[in-house]
Structures are given as structure tokens and as C-alpha cells.
Design an enzyme around this catalytic site. Sequence first.
Site, PDB file in Angstrom:
ATOM      1  N   LYS A   1       0.799  -1.233   0.000  1.00 28.25           N
ATOM      2  CA  LYS A   1       0.000   0.000   0.000  1.00 28.25           C
ATOM      3  C   LYS A   1       0.831   1.282   0.000  1.00 28.25           C
ATOM      4  CE  LYS A   1      -3.559  -0.863  -0.448  1.00 28.25           C
ATOM      5  NZ  LYS A   1      -4.096  -1.449  -1.730  1.00 28.25           N
TER       6      LYS A   1
ATOM      7  N   THR B   1       1.033   0.339  -7.378  1.00 25.21           N
ATOM      8  CA  THR B   1       0.287   0.370  -8.645  1.00 25.21           C
ATOM      9  C   THR B   1       0.602   1.656  -9.406  1.00 25.21           C
ATOM     10  OG1 THR B   1      -1.440  -0.730  -7.377  1.00 25.21           O
ATOM     11  CG2 THR B   1      -2.039   0.069  -9.567  1.00 25.21           C
ATOM     12  N   TRP B   2       0.651   2.733  -8.675  1.00 22.82           N
ATOM     13  CA  TRP B   2       0.939   4.049  -9.267  1.00 22.82           C
ATOM     14  C   TRP B   2       2.339   4.032  -9.898  1.00 22.82           C
ATOM     15  CZ3 TRP B   2       1.272   9.100  -5.821  1.00 22.82           C
ATOM     16  CH2 TRP B   2       1.079  10.224  -6.626  1.00 22.82           C
TER      17      TRP B   2
ATOM     18  N   LYS C   1       6.398  -6.818 -10.307  1.00 21.05           N
ATOM     19  CA  LYS C   1       6.071  -6.283  -8.973  1.00 21.05           C
ATOM     20  C   LYS C   1       6.314  -7.336  -7.907  1.00 21.05           C
ATOM     21  CE  LYS C   1       1.816  -5.829  -6.288  1.00 21.05           C
ATOM     22  NZ  LYS C   1       0.370  -5.530  -6.282  1.00 21.05           N
TER      23      LYS C   1
ATOM     24  N   HIS D   1       6.258  -7.616  -3.317  1.00 18.40           N
ATOM     25  CA  HIS D   1       6.232  -6.995  -1.986  1.00 18.40           C
ATOM     26  C   HIS D   1       7.231  -7.673  -1.062  1.00 18.40           C
ATOM     27  CE1 HIS D   1       2.921  -4.332  -2.659  1.00 18.40           C
ATOM     28  NE2 HIS D   1       2.019  -5.270  -2.789  1.00 18.40           N
TER      29      HIS D   1
ATOM     30  N   ARG E   1       6.378   4.778   1.800  1.00 22.64           N
ATOM     31  CA  ARG E   1       5.245   5.638   2.181  1.00 22.64           C
ATOM     32  C   ARG E   1       5.176   5.674   3.694  1.00 22.64           C
ATOM     33  NH1 ARG E   1      -1.208   4.811   0.557  1.00 22.64           N
ATOM     34  NH2 ARG E   1      -1.808   6.990   0.854  1.00 22.64           N
TER      35      ARG E   1
ATOM     36  N   SER F   1      -4.418   2.283   4.665  1.00 23.93           N
ATOM     37  CA  SER F   1      -4.757   1.834   3.316  1.00 23.93           C
ATOM     38  C   SER F   1      -4.847   0.297   3.289  1.00 23.93           C
ATOM     39  CB  SER F   1      -3.689   2.337   2.339  1.00 23.93           C
ATOM     40  OG  SER F   1      -3.976   1.947   1.031  1.00 23.93           O
TER      41      SER F   1
ATOM     42  N   PHE G   1      -5.574  -1.628   5.807  1.00 23.23           N
ATOM     43  CA  PHE G   1      -6.801  -2.013   6.521  1.00 23.23           C
ATOM     44  C   PHE G   1      -7.992  -2.038   5.559  1.00 23.23           C
ATOM     45  CE2 PHE G   1     -10.621   0.014   8.389  1.00 23.23           C
ATOM     46  CZ  PHE G   1     -11.068  -1.047   9.157  1.00 23.23           C
TER      47      PHE G   1
ATOM     48  N   GLY H   1      -6.010   8.314  -2.027  1.00 19.43           N
ATOM     49  CA  GLY H   1      -4.890   8.940  -2.726  1.00 19.43           C
ATOM     50  C   GLY H   1      -4.379  10.233  -2.138  1.00 19.43           C
TER      51      GLY H   1
HETATM   52  P1  A3P Z   1      -5.116   4.934  -0.296  1.00 23.73           P
HETATM   53  O1  A3P Z   1      -5.755   3.660   0.136  1.00 23.73           O
HETATM   54  O2  A3P Z   1      -4.506   5.699   0.841  1.00 23.73           O
HETATM   55  O3  A3P Z   1      -6.007   5.783  -1.135  1.00 23.73           O
HETATM   56  P2  A3P Z   1      -0.585  -0.008  -3.657  1.00 23.73           P
HETATM   57  O4  A3P Z   1      -0.720   0.106  -5.135  1.00 23.73           O
HETATM   58  O5  A3P Z   1       0.811  -0.116  -3.170  1.00 23.73           O
HETATM   59  O6  A3P Z   1      -1.482  -1.060  -3.110  1.00 23.73           O
HETATM   60  O7  A3P Z   1      -1.069   1.376  -3.039  1.00 23.73           O
HETATM   61  C1  A3P Z   1      -2.410   1.745  -3.036  1.00 23.73           C
HETATM   62  C2  A3P Z   1      -2.511   3.177  -2.575  1.00 23.73           C
HETATM   63  O8  A3P Z   1      -2.012   4.051  -3.617  1.00 23.73           O
HETATM   64  C3  A3P Z   1      -3.952   3.586  -2.305  1.00 23.73           C
HETATM   65  O9  A3P Z   1      -3.880   4.535  -1.238  1.00 23.73           O
HETATM   66  C4  A3P Z   1      -4.320   4.235  -3.634  1.00 23.73           C
HETATM   67  O10 A3P Z   1      -5.419   5.086  -3.559  1.00 23.73           O
HETATM   68  C5  A3P Z   1      -3.027   4.999  -3.935  1.00 23.73           C
HETATM   69  N1  A3P Z   1      -2.942   5.404  -5.353  1.00 23.73           N
HETATM   70  C6  A3P Z   1      -3.068   4.643  -6.452  1.00 23.73           C
HETATM   71  N2  A3P Z   1      -2.977   5.392  -7.573  1.00 23.73           N
HETATM   72  C7  A3P Z   1      -2.793   6.663  -7.162  1.00 23.73           C
HETATM   73  C8  A3P Z   1      -2.645   7.915  -7.854  1.00 23.73           C
HETATM   74  N3  A3P Z   1      -2.691   7.994  -9.175  1.00 23.73           N
HETATM   75  N4  A3P Z   1      -2.449   9.020  -7.104  1.00 23.73           N
HETATM   76  C9  A3P Z   1      -2.397   8.957  -5.758  1.00 23.73           C
HETATM   77  N5  A3P Z   1      -2.549   7.804  -5.044  1.00 23.73           N
HETATM   78  C10 A3P Z   1      -2.747   6.676  -5.741  1.00 23.73           C
END
Ligand code: A3P
Length: 335
Positions: free
Chosen positions: A77, A81-82, A138, A140, A162, A170, A172, A294
Site C-alpha cells: 500500500k 500500482t501508481w 512487482k 512486496h 510511504r 490503506s 486495513f 490517494g
Molecule cells: P489509499 O488507500 O490511501 O487511497 P498499492 O498500489 O501499493 O497497493 O497502493 C495503493 C494506494 O495508492 C492507495 O492509497 C491508492 O489510492 C493509492 N494510489 C493509487 N494510484 C494513485 C494515484 N494515481 N495518485 C495517488 N494515489 C494513488
Amino acid sequence: MPSATFYAESIPFEQIEKLAISGGCSAIYATSKPSVDVVGDWQSRYCSLADTFQPVLERVYNFEVREDDVWIVTSTKCGTTWAQEMTWLILNNFDFEKAITEDLTIRSPFLEFNGVVQNVPHDTIEAANKLTSPRLIKSHLPAWLLPKQVWTKKAKVIYVFRNPKDAAISHFHHWRGMVGYAGTKQDFMHSYIDGHVNFNPFWPHVLDFWQLRNEPQIFFTSYERMKRDLAGVIKDVGKFLSCDVPDERLPQLVEHLSFDKMKDNPACNHVKEFESMKAASGREVDEFRFVRRGIVGSHKDELPQSVIQEFDDWIEDNLKDYQLTIDDFVNYSKY
Ligand code: A3P
């Protein structure tokens, strides 16, 4: 565990029942010195993983790495993905057409996903084997559980940090929405701090990559920096990967990666993974959107002050020996 490289010590049920893990969870240890240096004593280092991971760990460790592979490695989290979507587009000559039509989990496989959900027909390790180069993969897993050839072939690794208070909240929501966790937020937070959530403990995961941050192989960045200066991170990633990022392509990429665009982009919302997790859990789970809130600082209005204090004490305890604070990770820039 049928492996000489690692051994598993079961985590007592009382400690994982709060997480609603029914099939068992273990602390994984290395049987000999890992192929990458870890911070501290490697013999006392462990990674908590649900027992469903055990059949895949050795396969992952012996995975055939290619020198031109690029890896996105994160604690959960933290913006995986971003960072994947950003890096895939940089590596693939800004092919937005393919990015919106092919699911990110196909373009950039989550290597150990078959540990998260067993008995799904799609074998992610096989899928990664078949992918054409340059691959974006990817994981973890902590540094010492990654394929050993990541370290011998010096494949490039992008690590995203992060603030763990935001990552935990996130996670959770992810656990509730993707796995059907019905426990309390407080219990989940305590399990996170105690290091029982999959892929944890958090700090050793981060510190291993932090100590490697100056290696040419490693690009260490943060979710917070991506929020603050996405264009700067894109340019730095281009430099790190020796990929041309012309200034005129930047606005389109920044727009594509914006929260609002990614939130509504089905290719980036882990729809396929969600379906297989839902089916595997056999539970009713609420509708869940992966790209959720986000923002930086989501813990502030989602956690009670007492839990925030527990997190702050835990952060201080874990970082004081290294004279580091959260800001060091959040503000770090390689170039
Ligand atoms: P939140 O749950 O705090 O919104 P991962 O990909 O490592 O699982 O991370 C997921 C987190 O990245 C989520 O956080 C998601 O909303 C956030 N996220 C994904 N794409 C994003 C973007 N384009 N800009 C900002 N946050 C992003």
C-alpha cells in the site's frame, strides 16, 4: 516448508486471529546468509507470510531474472500500482493505447500473487517467465526473499516508501475490501505494528533498500514525493532507466497518472485480482475500489490519536539507532 533456503515458524493463532487469517501464518527465516546484505543480524530477520505463500517462496527465489528486468518493490500500500503504471509507460515508449486496454496485472505481473491466492488457474510466475523484455515485475517481498539473481544480475529496482501510518490505514481498507476482514481497525493496526501483516515487519523492509539507495541498481523514492512532484519523479525514473522522457510527453503522462484518471481506469484497479480473491475467500465482501483516497496524511482523520501515538512511538523506536526520521525517506531524491 519443502525448502533448504528458508524455514517457517508458525505464528501462534492468538496473534493472527485478529487478522482473520484462518489457514495459518508463519515467520519465514533464512537458513543461511542471504545473497544480499540485510540491515542487522540476518539470523534474527523474518518476514510474516500467510502459509499459502510457502509453496511459492522457493520458486520465487530461483526465478530466472533478466538483466534488463525492472522491478517495483514496496511494502504493501505504498503506491506500488501508481509506480508500476508510471514505469510501464516510461519503459514502453508512452504506449497509452495498450496501457488502457490491457490490465496492469498482465503487463506487470505480481510475482508472488499465487501465494496470496492459491489454486487460481493463472500462474503469475509462469506469466512472468513468458513476458517479453523489458519486463516490469512487482513484488512486496523483502530484499532477501527476492529472486537471488536480482542481486547477481543487478536488475534495476524501484523502491517506493510511504509513511507507514498511511500505508497501514490503506492496508486495513484493502484487507476489508479484498479479503473480507471483519475485525476492528484498532486490532488491525496493532497487528501491523507487531509485524504480523503479510510481508511485514515494515522497518527492516524499508531499511534494507535504504542502505542500498546509492547503488546504481536501486532507485529509492516515496509516495509523498510522487504526490509533491510527479513530473520530477518521472524524469528521474527516465534517467535511472536510461529511457528518453521528452518534455512534450510529460503533461500527458502526469494527467494519465493523476488520481482522478487512475481511479476511473479499470486497467489499474486490480479488477481481476479482486475477483480471484473474492472467489477464494468464499466470503461476502463489500464493493472495493483499489485506487481509494490517494492523499498524504489519510491516517489523521482515520485513526484515533491514541493509535497515532502508538505508531509514533514505534517509528521512533525503530529509527533512533539509525538517526533517521520519516522525513529522510519522504524527501530523499537520488539525483
Ligand atoms: P489509499 O488507500 O490511501 O487511497 P498499492 O498500489 O501499493 O497497493 O497502493 C495503493 C494506494 O495508492 C492507495 O492509497 C491508492 O489510492 C493509492 N494510489 C493509487 N494510484 C494513485 C494515484 N494515481 N495518485 C495517488 N494515489 C494513488
